[in-house]
Design a protein around this motif. Structure first.
Motif, PDB file in Angstrom:
ATOM      1  N   GLY A 123      -4.596   4.637  12.574  1.00 38.42           N
ATOM      2  CA  GLY A 123      -4.751   6.053  12.256  1.00 38.42           C
ATOM      3  C   GLY A 123      -3.989   6.399  10.995  1.00 38.42           C
ATOM      4  N   PHE A 124      -4.678   7.023  10.046  1.00 35.71           N
ATOM      5  CA  PHE A 124      -4.045   7.287   8.762  1.00 35.71           C
ATOM      6  C   PHE A 124      -2.918   8.306   8.871  1.00 35.71           C
ATOM      7  CE2 PHE A 124      -3.683   7.504   4.218  1.00 35.71           C
ATOM      8  CZ  PHE A 124      -4.261   6.327   3.766  1.00 35.71           C
ATOM      9  N   LYS A 125      -2.895   9.057   9.971  1.00 35.70           N
ATOM     10  CA  LYS A 125      -1.801  10.025  10.123  1.00 35.70           C
ATOM     11  C   LYS A 125      -0.453   9.314  10.179  1.00 35.70           C
ATOM     12  CE  LYS A 125      -1.705  10.470  15.153  1.00 35.70           C
ATOM     13  NZ  LYS A 125      -1.707  11.446  16.255  1.00 35.70           N
ATOM     14  N   PHE A 126      -0.453   8.073  10.681  1.00 37.83           N
ATOM     15  CA  PHE A 126       0.803   7.328  10.744  1.00 37.83           C
ATOM     16  C   PHE A 126       1.213   6.814   9.361  1.00 37.83           C
ATOM     17  CE2 PHE A 126      -0.923   6.870  15.108  1.00 37.83           C
ATOM     18  CZ  PHE A 126       0.079   7.559  15.769  1.00 37.83           C
ATOM     19  N   ILE A 127       0.214   6.520   8.528  1.00 34.62           N
ATOM     20  CA  ILE A 127       0.517   6.175   7.130  1.00 34.62           C
ATOM     21  C   ILE A 127       1.106   7.400   6.435  1.00 34.62           C
ATOM     22  CG2 ILE A 127      -0.493   5.502   4.906  1.00 34.62           C
ATOM     23  CD1 ILE A 127      -2.485   3.771   6.431  1.00 34.62           C
ATOM     24  N   GLY A 128       0.490   8.557   6.673  1.00 32.82           N
ATOM     25  CA  GLY A 128       1.008   9.804   6.105  1.00 32.82           C
ATOM     26  C   GLY A 128       2.418  10.106   6.576  1.00 32.82           C
ATOM     27  N   GLU A 129       2.709   9.768   7.838  1.00 33.67           N
ATOM     28  CA  GLU A 129       4.050  10.000   8.394  1.00 33.67           C
ATOM     29  C   GLU A 129       5.092   9.168   7.654  1.00 33.67           C
ATOM     30  OE1 GLU A 129       6.207  10.051  12.779  1.00 33.67           O
ATOM     31  OE2 GLU A 129       4.555   8.663  12.413  1.00 33.67           O
ATOM     32  N   VAL A 130       4.761   7.893   7.365  1.00 32.56           N
ATOM     33  CA  VAL A 130       5.679   7.051   6.592  1.00 32.56           C
ATOM     34  C   VAL A 130       5.921   7.673   5.221  1.00 32.56           C
ATOM     35  CG1 VAL A 130       5.927   4.819   5.416  1.00 32.56           C
ATOM     36  CG2 VAL A 130       5.093   4.888   7.774  1.00 32.56           C
ATOM     37  N   MET A 131       4.843   8.128   4.573  1.00 35.56           N
ATOM     38  CA  MET A 131       4.958   8.721   3.239  1.00 35.56           C
ATOM     39  C   MET A 131       5.914   9.910   3.236  1.00 35.56           C
ATOM     40  SD  MET A 131       0.909   8.542   2.225  1.00 35.56           S
ATOM     41  CE  MET A 131       1.059   9.325   0.602  1.00 35.56           C
ATOM     42  N   THR A 132       5.795  10.744   4.266  1.00 33.41           N
ATOM     43  CA  THR A 132       6.659  11.926   4.356  1.00 33.41           C
ATOM     44  C   THR A 132       8.111  11.532   4.640  1.00 33.41           C
ATOM     45  OG1 THR A 132       4.850  13.376   5.045  1.00 33.41           O
ATOM     46  CG2 THR A 132       7.075  14.061   5.665  1.00 33.41           C
ATOM     47  N   LYS A 133       8.304  10.541   5.513  1.00 28.24           N
ATOM     48  CA  LYS A 133       9.660  10.135   5.900  1.00 28.24           C
ATOM     49  C   LYS A 133      10.465   9.585   4.726  1.00 28.24           C
ATOM     50  CE  LYS A 133       9.355   9.113  10.847  1.00 28.24           C
ATOM     51  NZ  LYS A 133       9.262   8.041  11.873  1.00 28.24           N
ATOM     52  N   VAL A 134       9.808   8.811   3.850  1.00 27.22           N
ATOM     53  CA  VAL A 134      10.558   8.158   2.771  1.00 27.22           C
ATOM     54  C   VAL A 134      10.355   8.853   1.418  1.00 27.22           C
ATOM     55  CG1 VAL A 134      10.473   5.938   3.957  1.00 27.22           C
ATOM     56  CG2 VAL A 134       8.736   6.469   2.230  1.00 27.22           C
ATOM     57  N   GLN A 135       9.699  10.020   1.448  1.00 29.71           N
ATOM     58  CA  GLN A 135       9.461  10.764   0.210  1.00 29.71           C
ATOM     59  C   GLN A 135      10.785  11.072  -0.501  1.00 29.71           C
ATOM     60  OE1 GLN A 135       7.131  14.278   0.812  1.00 29.71           O
ATOM     61  NE2 GLN A 135       7.260  14.966  -1.296  1.00 29.71           N
ATOM     62  N   GLY A 136      10.805  10.823  -1.799  1.00 31.89           N
ATOM     63  CA  GLY A 136      12.007  11.064  -2.583  1.00 31.89           C
ATOM     64  C   GLY A 136      12.940   9.876  -2.654  1.00 31.89           C
ATOM     65  N   LYS A 137      12.758   8.911  -1.728  1.00 40.01           N
ATOM     66  CA  LYS A 137      13.583   7.703  -1.722  1.00 40.01           C
ATOM     67  C   LYS A 137      12.778   6.467  -2.117  1.00 40.01           C
ATOM     68  CE  LYS A 137      14.602   8.917   2.459  1.00 40.01           C
ATOM     69  NZ  LYS A 137      15.050   8.960   3.865  1.00 40.01           N
ATOM     70  N   GLU A 138      11.530   6.443  -1.688  1.00 38.84           N
ATOM     71  CA  GLU A 138      10.658   5.313  -1.997  1.00 38.84           C
ATOM     72  C   GLU A 138       9.350   5.825  -2.606  1.00 38.84           C
ATOM     73  OE1 GLU A 138      10.341   2.425   1.172  1.00 38.84           O
ATOM     74  OE2 GLU A 138      12.300   3.009   1.954  1.00 38.84           O
ATOM     75  N   ASN A 139       8.648   4.929  -3.291  1.00 35.59           N
ATOM     76  CA  ASN A 139       7.480   5.335  -4.082  1.00 35.59           C
ATOM     77  C   ASN A 139       6.198   4.711  -3.530  1.00 35.59           C
ATOM     78  OD1 ASN A 139       6.133   6.472  -6.404  1.00 35.59           O
ATOM     79  ND2 ASN A 139       6.057   4.400  -7.233  1.00 35.59           N
ATOM     80  N   TYR A 140       5.361   5.547  -2.910  1.00 35.22           N
ATOM     81  CA  TYR A 140       4.093   5.080  -2.350  1.00 35.22           C
ATOM     82  C   TYR A 140       3.099   4.750  -3.456  1.00 35.22           C
ATOM     83  CZ  TYR A 140      -0.488   5.410  -0.051  1.00 35.22           C
ATOM     84  OH  TYR A 140      -1.779   5.172   0.384  1.00 35.22           O
ATOM     85  N   LEU A 141       2.476   3.572  -3.346  1.00 34.71           N
ATOM     86  CA  LEU A 141       1.467   3.173  -4.328  1.00 34.71           C
ATOM     87  C   LEU A 141       0.057   3.232  -3.769  1.00 34.71           C
ATOM     88  CD1 LEU A 141       3.156   0.099  -6.078  1.00 34.71           C
ATOM     89  CD2 LEU A 141       3.020   2.459  -6.892  1.00 34.71           C
ATOM     90  N   VAL A 142      -0.152   2.553  -2.649  1.00 35.47           N
ATOM     91  CA  VAL A 142      -1.501   2.471  -2.092  1.00 35.47           C
ATOM     92  C   VAL A 142      -1.401   2.119  -0.616  1.00 35.47           C
ATOM     93  CG1 VAL A 142      -1.717   0.028  -2.767  1.00 35.47           C
ATOM     94  CG2 VAL A 142      -3.788   1.371  -2.387  1.00 35.47           C
ATOM     95  N   GLY A 143      -2.381   2.547   0.150  1.00 35.00           N
ATOM     96  CA  GLY A 143      -2.400   2.215   1.567  1.00 35.00           C
ATOM     97  C   GLY A 143      -3.816   2.278   2.094  1.00 35.00           C
ATOM     98  N   GLY A 144      -4.009   1.695   3.268  1.00 40.32           N
ATOM     99  CA  GLY A 144      -5.354   1.724   3.816  1.00 40.32           C
ATOM    100  C   GLY A 144      -5.439   1.133   5.194  1.00 40.32           C
ATOM    101  N   GLU A 145      -6.611   1.313   5.783  1.00 39.70           N
ATOM    102  CA  GLU A 145      -6.885   0.760   7.111  1.00 39.70           C
ATOM    103  C   GLU A 145      -8.283   0.175   7.119  1.00 39.70           C
ATOM    104  OE1 GLU A 145      -6.474   3.913   9.931  1.00 39.70           O
ATOM    105  OE2 GLU A 145      -7.642   5.326   8.753  1.00 39.70           O
ATOM    106  N   GLU A 146      -8.497  -0.754   8.055  1.00 35.85           N
ATOM    107  CA  GLU A 146      -9.756  -1.491   8.072  1.00 35.85           C
ATOM    108  C   GLU A 146     -10.964  -0.591   8.289  1.00 35.85           C
ATOM    109  OE1 GLU A 146     -11.739  -1.876  11.024  1.00 35.85           O
ATOM    110  OE2 GLU A 146     -10.370  -0.421  11.906  1.00 35.85           O
ATOM    111  N   SER A 147     -10.747   0.599   8.834  1.00 36.89           N
ATOM    112  CA  SER A 147     -11.855   1.503   9.121  1.00 36.89           C
ATOM    113  C   SER A 147     -12.256   2.323   7.890  1.00 36.89           C
ATOM    114  CB  SER A 147     -11.509   2.417  10.289  1.00 36.89           C
ATOM    115  OG  SER A 147     -10.311   3.128  10.035  1.00 36.89           O
ATOM    116  N   TYR A 148     -12.148   1.710   6.708  1.00 40.17           N
ATOM    117  CA  TYR A 148     -12.701   2.254   5.460  1.00 40.17           C
ATOM    118  C   TYR A 148     -11.951   3.492   4.950  1.00 40.17           C
ATOM    119  CZ  TYR A 148     -16.614  -0.930   6.327  1.00 40.17           C
ATOM    120  OH  TYR A 148     -17.375  -2.059   6.551  1.00 40.17           O
TER     121      TYR A 148
END
Length: 579
Positions: free
Chosen positions: A380-405
């Motif tokens: 579920g992409f909401k969990f990818i979004g959750e990681v992005m929010t948790k580490v925002q300002g400390k780490e730099n998101y580049l790209v992410g994805g899931e097998e369901s396109y």
């Protein structure tokens, strides 16, 4: 003689009361008079669950259907929760909807209920994709948002995705807390349906340019696009929202040869040219592929109704077109972003990518080769979004994805974004074409460098209450009798995400899985192959994911190894998928 249980019958009687409008009561009474007990059971055996991603179900009358009352109740519960979380503030939400039947009227209903609760609503004037809703939540500084869509489900479905103030779908603790608020509403009289126009502001087409410009600023190789501005692109929105923005985005990027599949260009909730409006399905992609063949396209793309998923077909050396799966699309994007940023000297020590537990390990192999950190999340992409929010300002998101396109390049939104992905897939095709390579060439080079990964998804559909019970039993049976081998290969580890533990099958030693609990079983063989079993959270299905891998040294061995891996997948799946 009725065979309905008392709880179901009590719900039917409640819905036959004067609390509900006459049209609803008449439709239910007709089902009762005609003794349509299967339909009554499926419509009333439970409340349509406001799950951790919102609502999704078949449209119709009843407590387990998408309709005015179930949507109104969900929105009232969400409004009540917002007021508790943001006291003494002017709360605002964004609302959008896709091309499904009733999506627009449901969207306006949601806006009505929020406005009646003195919450400011930014309502899209016309249908727009899910990622634009996520973007709007962040752009307008909203406390939340709602998207009316059932994504790629069949036409009889609709759905309700709820978002928090970071632009991501609800995650812990808000997901469970909102469910509690929704379930606390016991009467229709508690739902405020009376619209307050003064609390509603329409978002018009001018907003498109804001979203386009923000994405355009993420472009990595604009010079490649300029050199390949005549790249032949075929695009289909499959009767969905993508038509409102994807062609505009590609044109703004600099691509001048974008051909839209005319038969699928018109938004239409009946999806007349496809069985399912799902770009994962070959049938749904067939018209786009046919047009690609006619035009000798460099890349063929299609998005689902709410334009958060994208399917891709690429040209083979033979001149034929082949669909590539979500793992392949995501791996290509990951490699393109990481290799390009490395070449440009733009990789940073705090960069990271994200993938889900059922997505190919090729993603993480690529990240490790560039010394880029990767996170793994539940499906579920909401969990990818959750990681992005948790580490925002400390780490730099580049790209992410899931097998369901579902994919996302850059951090403009907190959900998968097929509009953004279409632009980057086209840019990636232009960049490699500039080097004399096709996307197929690049894919083969990835397999030669990291190993040939092959994946297959098998889904079993089990509808209604009987289907839900059957899926539950299938998972229970798997847990009760764990397979010792799959396809003749010993299982070395079992990961039970519901129990939150991994078991070494040889020693019996258990270790903790550091992720939230979820009804997923994962089997890892001695060869490193992975099979996962997971009930879908959005469809009446149980899904089985298989990923196998073999070394590919020479291009000419590709076909032979591909066939060998297909056989391996078939043998492994036969040992676990019991219909």
């Amino acid at each position: 003689m009725s065979t309905l249980d008392k709880e179901t019958q009590d719900r039917i009687n409640q819905w036959l009361s004067s609390e509900y409008d006459q049209e609803t009561v008449s439709k239910i009474q007709q089902l009762v008079d005609q003794q349509e007990e299967t339909e009554l059971l499926d419509s009333f055996y439970k409340e349509l669950e406001f799950g951790t991603g919102g609502l999704r179900g078949i449209m119709g009358v009843g407590s387990n259907r998408m309709n005015k009352y179930t949507i109104g109740k969900a929105t009232q519960g969400l409004a009540n929760y917002h007021k508790k979380q943001f006291p003494d503030q002017q709360i605002s939400v964004a609302v959008s909807y896709d091309s499904r039947n009733n999506s627009q009227s449901f969207g306006h209903l949601v806006a009505d209920v929020f406005s009646a609760n003195d919450i400011k609503v930014y309502l899209f004037k016309e249908l727009r994709p899910t990622p634009m809703l996520s973007f709007a939540v962040r752009h307008f500084g909203c406390q939340g948002g709602v998207m009316l869509t059932a994504s790629h489900n069949p036409k009889e479905y609709n759905g309700y995705k709820a978002y928090w103030n970071d632009g991501g779908q609800l995650v812990a603790p808000h997901d469970k807390n909102v469910i509690t608020e929704v379930n606390a509403i016991k009467s229709v009289s508690e739902i405020k349906f009376e619209r307050k126009d003064s609390n509603i502001e329409l978002i018009d087409a001018d907003f498109d340019q804001i979203y386009i410009d923000a994405n355009l600023a993420l472009s990595i190789h604009p010079e490649a696009v300029k050199a390949q501005k005549d790249l032949k692109i075929v695009y289909s929105p499959i009767h969905g929202t993508g038509i409102t923005i994807v062609p505009k985005m590609l044109n703004a990027w600099g691509f001048e040869q974008v051909a839209v599949v005319d038969e699928q260009a018109q938004p239409d909730g009946n999806f007349p040219t496809v069985v399912y409006p799902n770009p994962e399905e070959e049938e749904a992609m067939s018209k786009a592929m046919q047009k690609g063949q006619e035009l000798d396209a460099d890349v063929v793309m299609a998005t689902d109704p709410d334009a958060d998923r994208v399917g891709v077909a690429i040209k083979l050396p033979s001149g034929e077109y082949q669909l590539i799966n979500g793992n392949q699309i995501g791996s290509l994007l990951t490699y393109y972003v990481l290799s390009s940023k490395k070449d440009l000297g733009q990789l940073k020590a705090n960069d990271y990518i994200v993938k889900t537990i059922v997505t190919s390990n090729l993603f993480s192999d690529i990240a490790e080769s560039f010394d880029v950190k990767f996170y793994e999340t539940l499906t579920g992409f909401k969990f990818i979004g959750e990681v992005m929010t948790k580490v925002q300002g400390k780490e730099n998101y580049l790209v992410g994805g899931e097998e369901s396109y579902g994919f996302l390049v850059g951090d403009l939104v907190r959900d998968k974004d097929a509009v953004n992905a279409c632009a980057f897939i086209a840019e990636m095709a232009a960049y490699f074409k500039n080097q004399g390579k096709s996307l197929f060439d690049v894919l083969i080079s990835l397999y030669m460098k990291y190993g040939y990964y092959k994946e297959k998804l098998t889904s079993l559909t089990k509808k209604g209450k009987a289907g839900a019970d059957e899926i539950k039993q299938m998972m229970a049976d798997l847990r009760a009798d764990l397979p010792k081998e799959l396809g003749g290969i010993a299982v070395s580890e079992v990961r039970d995400y519901e129990k939150g533990e991994a078991t070494d099958m040889k020693t019996g030693q258990k270790s903790k899985i550091d992720l939230p609990k979820s009804d997923v079983l994962q089997f890892i063989t001695m060869d490193g192959d992975v099979i996962s079993a997971r009930p879908s959270g959005t469809e009446p299905k149980i899904k089985f994911y298989c990923s196998v891998r073999e070394t590919l040294e020479f291009t000419e061995d590709y076909g032979q190894i591909s066939n060998r891996l297909d056989d391996k997948v078939r043998q492994m799946m036969a040992d676990i998928v019991k219909d």
